[in-house]
Design a protein around this motif. Structure first.
Motif, PDB file in Angstrom:
ATOM      1  N   GLY A 169       0.785  -1.236   0.000  1.00 38.56           N
ATOM      2  CA  GLY A 169       0.000   0.000   0.000  1.00 38.56           C
ATOM      3  C   GLY A 169       0.815   1.283   0.000  1.00 38.56           C
ATOM      4  N   VAL A 170       2.143   1.136  -0.079  1.00 40.27           N
ATOM      5  CA  VAL A 170       3.021   2.317  -0.071  1.00 40.27           C
ATOM      6  C   VAL A 170       3.621   2.508  -1.463  1.00 40.27           C
ATOM      7  CG1 VAL A 170       5.094   3.351   0.950  1.00 40.27           C
ATOM      8  CG2 VAL A 170       3.580   1.923   2.353  1.00 40.27           C
ATOM      9  N   GLY A 171       3.508   3.710  -2.002  1.00 37.49           N
ATOM     10  CA  GLY A 171       4.155   4.048  -3.269  1.00 37.49           C
ATOM     11  C   GLY A 171       5.461   4.747  -2.959  1.00 37.49           C
ATOM     12  N   LYS A 172       6.565   4.228  -3.485  1.00 38.77           N
ATOM     13  CA  LYS A 172       7.884   4.819  -3.186  1.00 38.77           C
ATOM     14  C   LYS A 172       8.461   5.441  -4.450  1.00 38.77           C
ATOM     15  CE  LYS A 172      11.614   2.268  -2.276  1.00 38.77           C
ATOM     16  NZ  LYS A 172      12.703   1.519  -1.618  1.00 38.77           N
ATOM     17  N   ILE A 173       8.743   6.741  -4.380  1.00 41.14           N
ATOM     18  CA  ILE A 173       9.292   7.480  -5.510  1.00 41.14           C
ATOM     19  C   ILE A 173      10.733   7.848  -5.153  1.00 41.14           C
ATOM     20  CG2 ILE A 173       9.075   9.558  -6.926  1.00 41.14           C
ATOM     21  CD1 ILE A 173       6.023   9.504  -6.188  1.00 41.14           C
ATOM     22  N   THR A 174      11.691   7.305  -5.907  1.00 40.84           N
ATOM     23  CA  THR A 174      13.114   7.478  -5.583  1.00 40.84           C
ATOM     24  C   THR A 174      13.793   8.285  -6.675  1.00 40.84           C
ATOM     25  OG1 THR A 174      13.089   5.274  -4.561  1.00 40.84           O
ATOM     26  CG2 THR A 174      15.245   6.223  -5.034  1.00 40.84           C
ATOM     27  N   ILE A 175      14.372   9.412  -6.310  1.00 42.50           N
ATOM     28  CA  ILE A 175      15.161  10.175  -7.285  1.00 42.50           C
ATOM     29  C   ILE A 175      16.423   9.359  -7.556  1.00 42.50           C
ATOM     30  CG2 ILE A 175      16.350  12.339  -7.793  1.00 42.50           C
ATOM     31  CD1 ILE A 175      14.529  13.703  -5.759  1.00 42.50           C
ATOM     32  N   LYS A 193       3.059  21.674  -5.017  1.00 42.84           N
ATOM     33  CA  LYS A 193       1.589  21.812  -4.887  1.00 42.84           C
ATOM     34  C   LYS A 193       0.909  20.450  -4.930  1.00 42.84           C
ATOM     35  CE  LYS A 193       1.306  25.333  -7.974  1.00 42.84           C
ATOM     36  NZ  LYS A 193       0.744  26.349  -8.850  1.00 42.84           N
ATOM     37  N   ARG A 194       1.411  19.559  -5.795  1.00 43.65           N
ATOM     38  CA  ARG A 194       0.839  18.210  -5.889  1.00 43.65           C
ATOM     39  C   ARG A 194       0.968  17.479  -4.544  1.00 43.65           C
ATOM     40  NH1 ARG A 194       0.707  19.275 -11.111  1.00 43.65           N
ATOM     41  NH2 ARG A 194       0.116  17.664 -12.565  1.00 43.65           N
ATOM     42  N   ILE A 195       2.136  17.630  -3.913  1.00 48.43           N
ATOM     43  CA  ILE A 195       2.379  16.931  -2.638  1.00 48.43           C
ATOM     44  C   ILE A 195       1.393  17.430  -1.595  1.00 48.43           C
ATOM     45  CG2 ILE A 195       4.027  16.670  -0.728  1.00 48.43           C
ATOM     46  CD1 ILE A 195       6.273  16.711  -2.873  1.00 48.43           C
ATOM     47  N   ARG A 196       1.212  18.742  -1.543  1.00 40.90           N
ATOM     48  CA  ARG A 196       0.307  19.308  -0.531  1.00 40.90           C
ATOM     49  C   ARG A 196      -1.147  18.951  -0.775  1.00 40.90           C
ATOM     50  NH1 ARG A 196       1.826  22.505   3.414  1.00 40.90           N
ATOM     51  NH2 ARG A 196       0.039  23.867   3.679  1.00 40.90           N
ATOM     52  N   SER A 197      -1.530  18.842  -2.052  1.00 39.11           N
ATOM     53  CA  SER A 197      -2.955  18.592  -2.301  1.00 39.11           C
ATOM     54  C   SER A 197      -3.266  17.110  -2.494  1.00 39.11           C
ATOM     55  CB  SER A 197      -3.461  19.425  -3.479  1.00 39.11           C
ATOM     56  OG  SER A 197      -2.901  18.936  -4.669  1.00 39.11           O
ATOM     57  N   LEU A 198      -2.259  16.259  -2.445  1.00 42.45           N
ATOM     58  CA  LEU A 198      -2.549  14.821  -2.532  1.00 42.45           C
ATOM     59  C   LEU A 198      -3.366  14.416  -1.310  1.00 42.45           C
ATOM     60  CD1 LEU A 198      -1.735  12.250  -4.301  1.00 42.45           C
ATOM     61  CD2 LEU A 198      -0.257  11.695  -2.368  1.00 42.45           C
ATOM     62  N   PRO A 199      -4.528  13.796  -1.497  1.00 42.85           N
ATOM     63  CA  PRO A 199      -5.357  13.472  -0.322  1.00 42.85           C
ATOM     64  C   PRO A 199      -4.895  12.213   0.408  1.00 42.85           C
ATOM     65  CG  PRO A 199      -6.521  12.910  -2.339  1.00 42.85           C
ATOM     66  CD  PRO A 199      -5.206  13.496  -2.767  1.00 42.85           C
ATOM     67  N   LYS A 200      -3.613  12.004   0.447  1.00 46.47           N
ATOM     68  CA  LYS A 200      -3.001  10.856   1.128  1.00 46.47           C
ATOM     69  C   LYS A 200      -1.717  11.361   1.781  1.00 46.47           C
ATOM     70  CE  LYS A 200      -4.738   7.828  -2.530  1.00 46.47           C
ATOM     71  NZ  LYS A 200      -4.495   6.857  -3.611  1.00 46.47           N
ATOM     72  N   MET A 260       8.502   2.417   6.881  1.00 46.65           N
ATOM     73  CA  MET A 260       7.402   1.495   6.577  1.00 46.65           C
ATOM     74  C   MET A 260       6.526   1.261   7.804  1.00 46.65           C
ATOM     75  SD  MET A 260       7.099   0.710   3.490  1.00 46.65           S
ATOM     76  CE  MET A 260       6.349  -0.865   3.130  1.00 46.65           C
ATOM     77  N   GLU A 261       7.154   1.223   8.963  1.00 45.79           N
ATOM     78  CA  GLU A 261       6.371   1.012  10.193  1.00 45.79           C
ATOM     79  C   GLU A 261       5.322   2.125  10.333  1.00 45.79           C
ATOM     80  OE1 GLU A 261       8.892   0.495  13.657  1.00 45.79           O
ATOM     81  OE2 GLU A 261       7.167   0.925  14.952  1.00 45.79           O
ATOM     82  N   TRP A 262       5.729   3.371  10.128  1.00 48.43           N
ATOM     83  CA  TRP A 262       4.778   4.493  10.231  1.00 48.43           C
ATOM     84  C   TRP A 262       3.749   4.451   9.100  1.00 48.43           C
ATOM     85  CZ3 TRP A 262       6.599   9.911  12.265  1.00 48.43           C
ATOM     86  CH2 TRP A 262       7.038   9.761  13.589  1.00 48.43           C
ATOM     87  N   CYS A 263       4.217   4.064   7.905  1.00 49.61           N
ATOM     88  CA  CYS A 263       3.281   3.996   6.762  1.00 49.61           C
ATOM     89  C   CYS A 263       2.208   2.942   7.028  1.00 49.61           C
ATOM     90  CB  CYS A 263       4.024   3.653   5.472  1.00 49.61           C
ATOM     91  SG  CYS A 263       5.077   4.989   4.886  1.00 49.61           S
ATOM     92  N   LEU A 264       2.602   1.843   7.632  1.00 45.76           N
ATOM     93  CA  LEU A 264       1.627   0.781   7.899  1.00 45.76           C
ATOM     94  C   LEU A 264       0.676   1.204   9.016  1.00 45.76           C
ATOM     95  CD1 LEU A 264       3.909  -2.389   7.462  1.00 45.76           C
ATOM     96  CD2 LEU A 264       2.384  -1.305   5.805  1.00 45.76           C
ATOM     97  N   ILE A 265       1.172   1.918  10.007  1.00 49.41           N
ATOM     98  CA  ILE A 265       0.269   2.424  11.065  1.00 49.41           C
ATOM     99  C   ILE A 265      -0.763   3.374  10.450  1.00 49.41           C
ATOM    100  CG2 ILE A 265       0.098   3.868  13.141  1.00 49.41           C
ATOM    101  CD1 ILE A 265       2.848   2.792  13.999  1.00 49.41           C
ATOM    102  N   MET A 266      -0.287   4.288   9.587  1.00 48.17           N
ATOM    103  CA  MET A 266      -1.225   5.252   8.977  1.00 48.17           C
ATOM    104  C   MET A 266      -2.288   4.537   8.150  1.00 48.17           C
ATOM    105  SD  MET A 266       0.943   8.651   7.977  1.00 48.17           S
ATOM    106  CE  MET A 266       2.425   7.919   7.328  1.00 48.17           C
ATOM    107  N   GLN A 267      -1.918   3.382   7.597  1.00 44.93           N
ATOM    108  CA  GLN A 267      -2.900   2.640   6.789  1.00 44.93           C
ATOM    109  C   GLN A 267      -3.948   1.934   7.637  1.00 44.93           C
ATOM    110  OE1 GLN A 267      -1.612   0.847   2.922  1.00 44.93           O
ATOM    111  NE2 GLN A 267       0.390   1.026   3.886  1.00 44.93           N
ATOM    112  N   ALA A 306     -10.560  10.229   7.134  1.00 41.41           N
ATOM    113  CA  ALA A 306     -10.194  11.095   8.265  1.00 41.41           C
ATOM    114  C   ALA A 306      -8.823  11.725   8.028  1.00 41.41           C
ATOM    115  CB  ALA A 306     -10.202  10.296   9.568  1.00 41.41           C
ATOM    116  N   LEU A 307      -7.871  10.927   7.535  1.00 43.19           N
ATOM    117  CA  LEU A 307      -6.537  11.484   7.254  1.00 43.19           C
ATOM    118  C   LEU A 307      -6.635  12.557   6.173  1.00 43.19           C
ATOM    119  CD1 LEU A 307      -4.122   8.378   7.245  1.00 43.19           C
ATOM    120  CD2 LEU A 307      -4.923   9.759   9.159  1.00 43.19           C
TER     121      LEU A 307
END
Ligand code: 2NE
Length: 275
Positions: free
Chosen positions: A19-25, A103-110, A205-212, A218-219
Protein backbone atom coordinates in the motif's frame (compact mmCIF):
# COMPACT_ATOMS: atom_id res chain seq x y z
CA UNK A 1 10.49 -5.34 1.48
CA UNK A 2 9.23 -6.75 -1.76
CA UNK A 3 9.13 -3.55 -3.83
CA UNK A 4 7.47 -4.06 -7.20
CA UNK A 5 8.04 -1.59 -10.05
CA UNK A 6 4.90 0.40 -10.87
CA UNK A 7 6.14 2.23 -13.94
CA UNK A 8 9.47 2.70 -15.71
CA UNK A 9 11.09 6.15 -15.83
CA UNK A 10 14.49 7.53 -16.79
CA UNK A 11 15.46 9.55 -13.71
CA UNK A 12 13.31 8.14 -10.93
CA UNK A 13 12.23 4.73 -9.64
CA UNK A 14 8.57 4.21 -8.84
CA UNK A 15 7.76 1.11 -6.83
CA UNK A 16 5.06 -0.06 -4.46
CA UNK A 17 4.73 -2.50 -1.61
CA UNK A 18 2.03 -3.05 1.03
CA UNK A 19 0.00 0.00 0.00
CA UNK A 20 3.02 2.32 -0.07
CA UNK A 21 4.15 4.05 -3.27
CA UNK A 22 7.88 4.82 -3.19
CA UNK A 23 9.29 7.48 -5.51
CA UNK A 24 13.11 7.48 -5.58
CA UNK A 25 15.16 10.17 -7.29
CA UNK A 26 17.70 8.08 -9.15
CA UNK A 27 20.61 10.41 -9.97
CA UNK A 28 23.14 9.50 -7.24
CA UNK A 29 26.00 10.70 -9.49
CA UNK A 30 24.71 14.25 -8.89
CA UNK A 31 23.63 13.75 -5.27
CA UNK A 32 20.11 13.23 -6.66
CA UNK A 33 19.85 16.75 -8.06
CA UNK A 34 16.69 17.12 -10.12
CA UNK A 35 16.25 18.19 -13.74
CA UNK A 36 12.94 19.27 -15.31
CA UNK A 37 12.59 15.65 -16.47
CA UNK A 38 13.16 14.26 -12.95
CA UNK A 39 10.46 16.59 -11.67
CA UNK A 40 8.09 15.78 -14.55
CA UNK A 41 8.51 12.09 -13.76
CA UNK A 42 7.87 12.70 -10.04
CA UNK A 43 4.69 14.60 -10.95
CA UNK A 44 3.56 11.72 -13.17
CA UNK A 45 4.23 9.21 -10.38
CA UNK A 46 2.42 11.23 -7.71
CA UNK A 47 -0.54 11.69 -10.06
CA UNK A 48 -0.59 7.91 -10.44
CA UNK A 49 -0.65 7.62 -6.63
CA UNK A 50 -3.63 9.96 -6.47
CA UNK A 51 -5.79 7.64 -8.55
CA UNK A 52 -4.37 4.26 -7.44
CA UNK A 53 -6.73 2.54 -5.01
CA UNK A 54 -3.95 0.27 -3.81
CA UNK A 55 -1.60 3.13 -2.83
CA UNK A 56 -2.49 4.79 0.47
CA UNK A 57 0.76 6.51 1.44
CA UNK A 58 3.55 7.99 -0.70
CA UNK A 59 7.25 8.02 0.20
CA UNK A 60 9.90 10.21 -1.43
CA UNK A 61 13.54 9.26 -1.13
CA UNK A 62 16.89 9.39 -2.93
CA UNK A 63 18.87 6.53 -4.44
CA UNK A 64 21.93 5.56 -2.45
CA UNK A 65 25.29 5.55 -4.21
CA UNK A 66 27.06 2.21 -3.60
CA UNK A 67 30.44 3.89 -4.30
CA UNK A 68 29.97 6.68 -1.76
CA UNK A 69 30.06 6.84 2.01
CA UNK A 70 27.95 10.02 1.88
CA UNK A 71 24.43 9.58 0.58
CA UNK A 72 21.89 12.07 -0.66
CA UNK A 73 18.13 12.50 -0.48
CA UNK A 74 18.20 15.36 -2.98
CA UNK A 75 20.60 18.26 -3.64
CA UNK A 76 18.02 20.47 -5.35
CA UNK A 77 18.00 21.73 -8.91
CA UNK A 78 20.74 20.42 -11.20
CA UNK A 79 23.17 23.35 -11.48
CA UNK A 80 24.61 21.97 -14.73
CA UNK A 81 21.44 22.84 -16.62
CA UNK A 82 20.44 26.00 -14.82
CA UNK A 83 20.04 28.53 -17.58
CA UNK A 84 18.59 32.00 -17.82
CA UNK A 85 15.01 31.89 -16.53
CA UNK A 86 15.14 28.47 -14.91
CA UNK A 87 16.28 24.90 -15.31
CA UNK A 88 16.51 24.09 -19.02
CA UNK A 89 14.69 20.95 -20.11
CA UNK A 90 15.44 18.72 -23.09
CA UNK A 91 13.09 20.95 -25.09
CA UNK A 92 15.39 23.91 -24.44
CA UNK A 93 12.76 25.73 -22.36
CA UNK A 94 13.75 27.10 -18.93
CA UNK A 95 11.34 26.34 -16.11
CA UNK A 96 10.94 25.75 -12.36
CA UNK A 97 8.47 22.88 -12.42
CA UNK A 98 9.41 21.72 -8.93
CA UNK A 99 6.88 24.29 -7.70
CA UNK A 100 4.15 22.25 -9.43
CA UNK A 101 5.40 19.15 -7.64
CA UNK A 102 5.26 20.95 -4.27
CA UNK A 103 1.59 21.81 -4.89
CA UNK A 104 0.84 18.21 -5.89
CA UNK A 105 2.38 16.93 -2.64
CA UNK A 106 0.31 19.31 -0.53
CA UNK A 107 -2.96 18.59 -2.30
CA UNK A 108 -2.55 14.82 -2.53
CA UNK A 109 -5.36 13.47 -0.32
CA UNK A 110 -3.00 10.86 1.13
CA UNK A 111 -0.04 11.20 3.51
CA UNK A 112 3.35 11.91 1.92
CA UNK A 113 6.51 10.96 3.81
CA UNK A 114 10.05 12.16 3.09
CA UNK A 115 12.49 9.35 3.84
CA UNK A 116 15.68 11.40 4.08
CA UNK A 117 18.69 9.16 3.60
CA UNK A 118 21.43 11.81 3.33
CA UNK A 119 21.84 15.36 2.09
CA UNK A 120 18.57 17.31 1.79
CA UNK A 121 19.93 20.55 0.35
CA UNK A 122 18.46 23.51 -1.55
CA UNK A 123 15.37 22.49 -3.51
CA UNK A 124 15.93 19.02 -2.03
CA UNK A 125 15.47 20.51 1.41
CA UNK A 126 12.26 22.20 0.32
CA UNK A 127 11.08 18.84 -1.02
CA UNK A 128 11.19 17.32 2.47
CA UNK A 129 9.73 20.49 4.02
CA UNK A 130 6.56 20.20 1.91
CA UNK A 131 6.06 16.51 2.70
CA UNK A 132 3.62 15.74 5.55
CA UNK A 133 6.18 13.83 7.61
CA UNK A 134 9.97 13.46 7.54
CA UNK A 135 11.89 10.46 8.80
CA UNK A 136 15.65 10.93 8.58
CA UNK A 137 18.66 8.71 9.00
CA UNK A 138 21.37 9.81 11.46
CA UNK A 139 23.72 10.78 8.61
CA UNK A 140 21.21 13.17 7.02
CA UNK A 141 22.25 16.79 6.53
CA UNK A 142 19.79 19.62 6.03
CA UNK A 143 20.16 23.12 4.62
CA UNK A 144 19.28 25.77 2.08
CA UNK A 145 21.90 27.16 -0.31
CA UNK A 146 19.86 29.56 -2.47
CA UNK A 147 21.46 32.87 -1.49
CA UNK A 148 24.89 31.20 -1.91
CA UNK A 149 24.23 29.92 -5.44
CA UNK A 150 21.92 32.58 -6.85
CA UNK A 151 18.48 31.25 -6.01
CA UNK A 152 15.74 31.21 -3.39
CA UNK A 153 12.33 29.71 -2.70
CA UNK A 154 10.17 32.33 -1.03
CA UNK A 155 7.05 30.17 -1.28
CA UNK A 156 6.49 26.98 0.69
CA UNK A 157 10.28 26.74 1.02
CA UNK A 158 10.21 29.81 3.30
CA UNK A 159 6.75 30.30 4.76
CA UNK A 160 5.99 26.65 5.41
CA UNK A 161 9.53 26.15 6.75
CA UNK A 162 8.86 28.97 9.21
CA UNK A 163 5.70 27.16 10.36
CA UNK A 164 7.90 24.17 11.22
CA UNK A 165 10.85 25.88 12.92
CA UNK A 166 9.66 29.44 13.66
CA UNK A 167 10.51 32.72 11.96
CA UNK A 168 13.91 33.30 13.58
CA UNK A 169 15.22 29.84 12.72
CA UNK A 170 13.80 29.98 9.17
CA UNK A 171 15.60 33.27 8.59
CA UNK A 172 18.82 31.78 9.99
CA UNK A 173 18.50 28.78 7.66
CA UNK A 174 17.99 30.98 4.59
CA UNK A 175 20.27 33.93 5.43
CA UNK A 176 23.30 31.92 6.55
CA UNK A 177 22.96 28.80 4.36
CA UNK A 178 24.52 26.57 7.03
CA UNK A 179 24.17 22.80 7.24
CA UNK A 180 22.36 21.08 10.11
CA UNK A 181 22.68 17.53 11.41
CA UNK A 182 19.73 15.18 11.71
CA UNK A 183 19.76 15.64 15.49
CA UNK A 184 19.70 19.44 15.12
CA UNK A 185 16.84 19.09 12.64
CA UNK A 186 14.94 16.96 15.14
CA UNK A 187 15.59 19.46 17.93
CA UNK A 188 14.19 22.35 15.87
CA UNK A 189 11.04 20.45 14.81
CA UNK A 190 12.14 20.13 11.19
CA UNK A 191 11.83 16.33 11.13
CA UNK A 192 9.62 13.84 12.97
CA UNK A 193 12.07 11.06 13.71
CA UNK A 194 15.75 10.14 13.36
CA UNK A 195 16.93 6.54 13.07
CA UNK A 196 20.16 4.71 12.18
CA UNK A 197 20.79 4.58 8.41
CA UNK A 198 20.23 0.82 8.18
CA UNK A 199 16.84 1.15 9.89
CA UNK A 200 15.50 4.02 7.80
CA UNK A 201 13.27 2.06 5.46
CA UNK A 202 11.98 -0.18 8.24
CA UNK A 203 11.10 2.81 10.44
CA UNK A 204 9.42 4.56 7.50
CA UNK A 205 7.40 1.49 6.58
CA UNK A 206 6.37 1.01 10.19
CA UNK A 207 4.78 4.49 10.23
CA UNK A 208 3.28 4.00 6.76
CA UNK A 209 1.63 0.78 7.90
CA UNK A 210 0.27 2.42 11.07
CA UNK A 211 -1.23 5.25 8.98
CA UNK A 212 -2.90 2.64 6.79
CA UNK A 213 -4.76 1.33 9.83
CA UNK A 214 -6.33 4.78 10.25
CA UNK A 215 -9.41 5.98 8.36
CA UNK A 216 -8.29 7.27 4.91
CA UNK A 217 -11.11 9.82 4.81
CA UNK A 218 -10.19 11.09 8.27
CA UNK A 219 -6.54 11.48 7.25
CA UNK A 220 -7.63 13.23 4.06
CA UNK A 221 -9.79 15.71 5.99
CA UNK A 222 -7.13 16.39 8.62
CA UNK A 223 -4.49 17.04 5.94
CA UNK A 224 -6.85 19.41 4.10
CA UNK A 225 -7.69 21.15 7.38
CA UNK A 226 -4.06 21.61 8.36
CA UNK A 227 -3.27 22.93 4.87
CA UNK A 228 -6.30 25.25 4.76
CA UNK A 229 -5.11 27.29 7.71
CA UNK A 230 -1.93 28.12 5.82
CA UNK A 231 -2.92 28.13 2.16
CA UNK A 232 -5.48 30.93 2.05
CA UNK A 233 -8.24 30.66 -0.53
CA UNK A 234 -6.54 27.73 -2.31
CA UNK A 235 -6.47 25.86 1.00
CA UNK A 236 -10.11 26.61 1.70
CA UNK A 237 -10.96 25.43 -1.82
CA UNK A 238 -9.30 22.08 -1.08
CA UNK A 239 -11.05 21.71 2.27
CA UNK A 240 -14.39 22.76 0.78
CA UNK A 241 -13.90 20.29 -2.08
CA UNK A 242 -13.56 17.54 0.50
CA UNK A 243 -16.70 18.74 2.28
CA UNK A 244 -18.54 18.63 -1.06
CA UNK A 245 -17.29 15.09 -1.63
CA UNK A 246 -18.79 14.03 1.70
CA UNK A 247 -22.02 16.01 1.06
CA UNK A 248 -22.53 14.07 -2.20
CA UNK A 249 -22.75 10.91 -0.09
CA UNK A 250 -25.86 12.21 1.73
CA UNK A 251 -29.45 11.47 0.73
CA UNK A 252 -30.16 15.18 1.00
CA UNK A 253 -27.76 15.88 -1.86
CA UNK A 254 -29.11 12.95 -3.85
CA UNK A 255 -32.64 14.37 -3.46
CA UNK A 256 -31.62 17.56 -5.27
CA UNK A 257 -30.36 15.64 -8.30
CA UNK A 258 -33.31 13.21 -8.29
CA UNK A 259 -35.86 16.03 -8.13
CA UNK A 260 -34.20 17.80 -11.04
CA UNK A 261 -34.22 14.66 -13.19
CA UNK A 262 -37.83 13.85 -12.17
CA UNK A 263 -38.90 17.43 -12.96
CA UNK A 264 -40.39 18.05 -9.50
CA UNK A 265 -39.64 20.36 -6.58
CA UNK A 266 -37.03 18.91 -4.18
CA UNK A 267 -38.13 17.98 -0.65
CA UNK A 268 -35.06 18.73 1.45
CA UNK A 269 -37.04 19.04 4.69
CA UNK A 270 -37.45 15.27 5.08
CA UNK A 271 -33.81 14.87 6.13
CA UNK A 272 -32.50 15.32 9.68
CA UNK A 273 -30.82 18.54 10.72
CA UNK A 274 -27.93 18.24 13.12
CA UNK A 275 -27.39 20.61 16.05
C1 2NE B 1 24.89 18.19 -1.67
C2 2NE B 1 26.32 18.60 -1.32
C3 2NE B 1 26.37 19.32 0.03
C4 2NE B 1 27.15 17.31 -1.26
O1 2NE B 1 28.52 17.63 -1.05
P1 2NE B 1 29.65 16.51 -1.28
O2 2NE B 1 30.95 17.15 -0.97
O3 2NE B 1 29.28 15.25 -0.58
O4 2NE B 1 29.57 16.11 -2.85
P2 2NE B 1 30.03 16.99 -4.10
O5 2NE B 1 31.41 16.61 -4.48
O6 2NE B 1 29.75 18.42 -3.90
O7 2NE B 1 28.99 16.43 -5.20
C5 2NE B 1 29.23 15.22 -5.88
C6 2NE B 1 28.92 15.47 -7.34
O8 2NE B 1 27.56 15.83 -7.44
C7 2NE B 1 27.44 17.08 -8.09
C8 2NE B 1 28.74 17.81 -7.78
O9 2NE B 1 28.98 18.83 -8.72
C9 2NE B 1 29.74 16.66 -7.87
O10 2NE B 1 30.03 16.43 -9.22
P3 2NE B 1 31.56 16.19 -9.70
O11 2NE B 1 32.39 17.30 -9.13
O12 2NE B 1 31.93 14.86 -9.15
O13 2NE B 1 31.49 16.20 -11.18
N1 2NE B 1 26.32 17.80 -7.57
C10 2NE B 1 25.93 17.93 -6.30
N2 2NE B 1 24.85 18.69 -6.18
C11 2NE B 1 24.55 19.08 -7.44
C12 2NE B 1 23.54 19.91 -7.99
N3 2NE B 1 22.59 20.48 -7.21
N4 2NE B 1 23.53 20.09 -9.30
C13 2NE B 1 24.44 19.52 -10.09
N5 2NE B 1 25.43 18.73 -9.63
C14 2NE B 1 25.47 18.52 -8.32
C15 2NE B 1 26.93 19.50 -2.40
O14 2NE B 1 27.12 18.75 -3.59
C16 2NE B 1 26.14 20.72 -2.71
O15 2NE B 1 26.15 21.67 -1.96
N6 2NE B 1 25.43 20.68 -3.85
C17 2NE B 1 24.76 21.82 -4.43
C18 2NE B 1 23.48 22.10 -3.66
C19 2NE B 1 22.79 23.29 -4.27
O16 2NE B 1 23.26 24.40 -4.18
N7 2NE B 1 21.64 23.02 -4.91
C20 2NE B 1 20.87 23.98 -5.65
C21 2NE B 1 20.13 24.94 -4.74
S1 2NE B 1 18.99 25.97 -5.57
C22 2NE B 1 17.61 24.94 -5.68
O17 2NE B 1 17.72 23.77 -5.61
C23 2NE B 1 16.27 25.55 -5.87
C24 2NE B 1 15.88 26.73 -5.29
O18 2NE B 1 16.69 27.39 -4.51
C25 2NE B 1 14.62 27.27 -5.52
C26 2NE B 1 13.74 26.59 -6.30
C27 2NE B 1 14.12 25.37 -6.86
C28 2NE B 1 15.37 24.85 -6.65
Amino acid sequence: YDWKPVKEYREILFESCQGVGKITINRPRYRNAFTPLTVQEMIDAIDHCRYANDINVVVFTGANDPNEARQAFCSGGDQNIKGVGGYVGEDGVPRLNVLDLQKRIRSLPKPVVAMVNGYAIGGGHVLHVVCDLTIASENAIFGQTGPKVGSFDGGFGSSYLARHVGQKKAREIWFLCLQYSAQEALDMGLVNKVVPFDQLEEATMEWCLIMQQRSPLALRMVKAGLNAELDGQAGIQELAGNATLLYYFTEEAQEGKKAFLEKRAPDFQQYPKFP
